[in-house]
Motif scaffolding. Structure first.
Motif: not given
Lengths: 189, 189
Positions: B112-128
């Motif tokens: 259930d939370k896979l999409e949400y996790y991927l979204e958080l990770r994508k945003n984190y890497e983009n900020n980095f």
DNA sequence: GTCTATAAATCGATAGAC
DNA sequence: GTCTATCGATTTATAGAC
């Protein structure tokens, strides 16, 4: 990694699936389905699921051992040794990125070959550490904690399998030399 | 990570076992046995094995998101931003090294939370990535490939969970500042 | 809150036909 | 070399007693 026998084909297919979900989450039926055959047919070429994992990991671990031996037997300075280690990781990972995932994440599921793998890994890290220590002693490297340097560099090299397949992100041309620059010289101007 | 409820206790025990063998290879019986109870008893506190994994990973992913937000909203230069990112990883990993193993290796088993996790990770890497790009633009960082720098630094930070528990190897005092030095300045003298 | 018992599904692996 | 059929063990999860 071109498959030459049916066994090779199984191993290569399995490595790809192991990278996606890990050894434990991939079933023999998954591997068979990816090859367009039934699970029972796999056993005409391999003896067990464990044998597939063992083959993937030990083959790679021995490649690293062989590469490190050549580096240790050269008479280069520490900087060149480190550059050659980066080359070694980039080369092996480019050739078999899927298998590197198993080497990094599924080694604990080895059974018969677990001890042998741990021995190879221990020796590899000890050689790596020795190169760093000599570099510090010879004033080629900063006198930071040896294990900190080892950890930092080796973590990046061991993660290459995640990034190398994305050819868009990382241009593979000169990847090794560009990576060496970042690892050795840092990123501050 | 001190367990305050029975549910917390299950999650912490599970995270420790997940680090050893991975999510898929750990059974509900394993978790129960490690707690001295039977598997069926676990279901009085949690709804599924999946809920345990989801709790471990999403909690950590949101900690990183929160930490990155603070860094992005500060008015520091890129070098200080990067140092603060290193601090963030060292702090979170020191507090929950077991959970970090699941975050790194078992996120693909989220449902259930896979999409949400991927979204958080994508945003984190983009900020980095944004921080690195700004550093290059402002002449604070070398003009190497942005993704190469991101990959190199982030790989080391994501691997911290493997090394931090070995207190003998890496002295945790000043680990963050020593690691920042190696990552930013490199290892060549 | 923990237990025993068990359901329903899936796992690795084998037997034997073709 | 691949198939169908199946075994025996193990998995997550539930039902209901205490």
């Amino acid at each position: 990694m071109k498959p030459e026998t049916r066994k090779d084909e199984i191993i290569i297919t399995a490595a790809r699936l192991f990278k996606e979900k890990g050894y434990s989450a991939v079933t023999m039926r998954d591997i068979a389905k990816a090859m367009g055959i039934k699970a029972a047919s796999l056993y005409n070429h391999i003896n067990s699921k464990q044998e597939i994992l063992s083959n993937i990991i030990i083959t790679l671990a021995e490649e690293f051992t062989k590469g490190m031996k050549i580096i240790m037997n050269s008479n280069n300075n520490s900087i060149d040794d480190l550059k050659n280690i980066v080359d070694l990781h980039v080369k092996i990972t480019t050739n078999n990125a899927f298998g590197m995932a198993s080497l990094n994440n599924d080694w604990m599921h080895l059974e018969d070959k677990l001890e042998y793998y741990l021995e190879l890994r221990k020796n590899y890290e000890n050689n790596f550490r020795q190169i760093i220590e000599l570099g510090i002693k010879n004033n080629e490297l900063v006198s930071a904690d040896t294990n900190l340097i080892l950890f930092s560099v080796l973590s990046t090299l061991r993660s290459l399998y995640i990034w190398i397949p994305n050819k868009e992100d990382l241009q593979n041309t000169n990847l090794a030399s560009n990576l060496s620059k970042v690892l050795l010289n840092g990123i501050i101007k």
